[in-house]
Motif scaffolding. Sequence first.
Motif, PDB file in Angstrom:
ATOM      1  N   THR A  12      55.886  52.767  44.586  1.00  0.00           N
ATOM      2  CA  THR A  12      55.816  51.979  45.821  1.00  0.00           C
ATOM      3  C   THR A  12      54.377  51.630  46.183  1.00  0.00           C
ATOM      4  OG1 THR A  12      55.730  53.996  47.155  1.00  0.00           O
ATOM      5  CG2 THR A  12      57.917  53.039  46.777  1.00  0.00           C
ATOM      6  N   GLU A  13      53.424  51.947  45.334  1.00  0.00           N
ATOM      7  CA  GLU A  13      52.013  51.847  45.685  1.00  0.00           C
ATOM      8  C   GLU A  13      51.257  50.719  44.978  1.00  0.00           C
ATOM      9  OE1 GLU A  13      50.540  53.742  48.056  1.00  0.00           O
ATOM     10  OE2 GLU A  13      52.535  54.536  48.460  1.00  0.00           O
ATOM     11  N   ALA A  14      51.940  49.662  44.558  1.00  0.00           N
ATOM     12  CA  ALA A  14      51.264  48.577  43.824  1.00  0.00           C
ATOM     13  C   ALA A  14      50.142  47.947  44.652  1.00  0.00           C
ATOM     14  CB  ALA A  14      52.266  47.511  43.404  1.00  0.00           C
ATOM     15  N   GLU A  15      50.388  47.708  45.930  1.00  0.00           N
ATOM     16  CA  GLU A  15      49.361  47.070  46.752  1.00  0.00           C
ATOM     17  C   GLU A  15      48.158  47.997  46.939  1.00  0.00           C
ATOM     18  OE1 GLU A  15      48.831  44.471  50.823  1.00  0.00           O
ATOM     19  OE2 GLU A  15      50.591  45.761  50.652  1.00  0.00           O
ATOM     20  N   ALA A  16      48.402  49.267  47.222  1.00  0.00           N
ATOM     21  CA  ALA A  16      47.290  50.210  47.394  1.00  0.00           C
ATOM     22  C   ALA A  16      46.487  50.341  46.107  1.00  0.00           C
ATOM     23  CB  ALA A  16      47.826  51.574  47.831  1.00  0.00           C
ATOM     24  N   ALA A  17      47.177  50.411  44.980  1.00  0.00           N
ATOM     25  CA  ALA A  17      46.481  50.517  43.695  1.00  0.00           C
ATOM     26  C   ALA A  17      45.657  49.260  43.434  1.00  0.00           C
ATOM     27  CB  ALA A  17      47.484  50.745  42.563  1.00  0.00           C
ATOM     28  N   ALA A  18      46.239  48.087  43.668  1.00  0.00           N
ATOM     29  CA  ALA A  18      45.517  46.831  43.438  1.00  0.00           C
ATOM     30  C   ALA A  18      44.279  46.754  44.330  1.00  0.00           C
ATOM     31  CB  ALA A  18      46.436  45.636  43.680  1.00  0.00           C
ATOM     32  N   ARG A  19      44.415  47.134  45.591  1.00  0.00           N
ATOM     33  CA  ARG A  19      43.261  47.113  46.496  1.00  0.00           C
ATOM     34  C   ARG A  19      42.161  48.067  46.007  1.00  0.00           C
ATOM     35  NH1 ARG A  19      44.144  43.740  50.348  1.00  0.00           N
ATOM     36  NH2 ARG A  19      46.235  43.327  51.115  1.00  0.00           N
ATOM     37  N   PHE A  20      42.567  49.207  45.507  1.00  0.00           N
ATOM     38  CA  PHE A  20      41.608  50.154  44.953  1.00  0.00           C
ATOM     39  C   PHE A  20      40.912  49.571  43.726  1.00  0.00           C
ATOM     40  CE2 PHE A  20      40.828  53.747  42.002  1.00  0.00           C
ATOM     41  CZ  PHE A  20      39.868  54.417  42.744  1.00  0.00           C
ATOM     42  N   TYR A  21      41.687  49.005  42.813  1.00  0.00           N
ATOM     43  CA  TYR A  21      41.123  48.437  41.589  1.00  0.00           C
ATOM     44  C   TYR A  21      40.144  47.307  41.887  1.00  0.00           C
ATOM     45  CZ  TYR A  21      45.146  50.732  39.298  1.00  0.00           C
ATOM     46  OH  TYR A  21      46.089  51.626  38.858  1.00  0.00           O
ATOM     47  N   VAL A  22      40.536  46.366  42.767  1.00  0.00           N
ATOM     48  CA  VAL A  22      39.663  45.212  43.023  1.00  0.00           C
ATOM     49  C   VAL A  22      38.385  45.626  43.755  1.00  0.00           C
ATOM     50  CG1 VAL A  22      41.588  43.566  42.969  1.00  0.00           C
ATOM     51  CG2 VAL A  22      40.785  44.438  45.163  1.00  0.00           C
ATOM     52  N   ALA A  23      38.434  46.727  44.497  1.00  0.00           N
ATOM     53  CA  ALA A  23      37.223  47.216  45.157  1.00  0.00           C
ATOM     54  C   ALA A  23      36.236  47.819  44.151  1.00  0.00           C
ATOM     55  CB  ALA A  23      37.581  48.259  46.220  1.00  0.00           C
ATOM     56  N   LEU A  24      36.742  48.244  43.018  1.00  0.00           N
ATOM     57  CA  LEU A  24      35.903  48.896  42.019  1.00  0.00           C
ATOM     58  C   LEU A  24      35.271  47.936  41.013  1.00  0.00           C
ATOM     59  CD1 LEU A  24      38.134  51.950  41.067  1.00  0.00           C
ATOM     60  CD2 LEU A  24      36.062  51.964  42.453  1.00  0.00           C
ATOM     61  N   VAL A  25      35.969  46.858  40.691  1.00  0.00           N
ATOM     62  CA  VAL A  25      35.558  45.986  39.595  1.00  0.00           C
ATOM     63  C   VAL A  25      35.015  44.667  40.146  1.00  0.00           C
ATOM     64  CG1 VAL A  25      36.347  44.788  37.508  1.00  0.00           C
ATOM     65  CG2 VAL A  25      37.309  47.024  38.108  1.00  0.00           C
ATOM     66  N   PRO A  26      33.793  44.299  39.775  1.00  0.00           N
ATOM     67  CA  PRO A  26      33.238  43.007  40.214  1.00  0.00           C
ATOM     68  C   PRO A  26      34.105  41.840  39.734  1.00  0.00           C
ATOM     69  CG  PRO A  26      31.535  44.382  39.234  1.00  0.00           C
ATOM     70  CD  PRO A  26      32.840  45.062  38.968  1.00  0.00           C
ATOM     71  N   GLU A  27      34.011  40.720  40.453  1.00  0.00           N
ATOM     72  CA  GLU A  27      34.771  39.511  40.131  1.00  0.00           C
ATOM     73  C   GLU A  27      36.277  39.792  40.148  1.00  0.00           C
ATOM     74  OE1 GLU A  27      33.301  37.106  36.854  1.00  0.00           O
ATOM     75  OE2 GLU A  27      31.442  38.280  36.906  1.00  0.00           O
TER      76      GLU A  27
END
Length: 158
Positions: A12-27
């Motif tokens: 159920t955590e796709a949005e939280a995971a995506a937000r975490f990933y995009v905060a870590l990786v430039p572009e």
Amino acid sequence: MSRVSTCLWFGTEAEAAARFYVALVPESRITHVQRSPGPWPGGAAGDVVMVSFTLGGQHYAGLNGGQPAEYGFAASISVLCADQAEIDRLWSALTADGGSEIMCGWLRDRWGVPWQIVPEILPRLLADPDPGVAARAFTAMQEMVKLDIAALERAAAG
């Protein structure tokens, strides 16, 4: 948007995971959050079903499957298809020689790799501003194995 992307399965955590990933990786950024227009096996109306995002310019999708990934569905190859002929061609080739159909446009190829064969129109139908259109398309999709564009359009139209 790329027609071929990697889809990552979450409970159920796709949005939280995506937000975490995009905060870590430039572009990187979230490009779309798709909410369910109605109840589904993974949750309730309004729940996040799919999150589209880019990491370093590469497109990904995060799917909330309602439970943690099992049976090797944690990642799949997703292909957006322009028309039914492309869906039929890919479906036939990928399920041949030991491949297997699953449901909702999912299949496994003969090596066991999960694929999603999705018509380009489906994300537009699911994001339709008319919640009835989105709900009818979503319900129709859940009842299919290989996705049928004409049937999805008929369902969406009511």
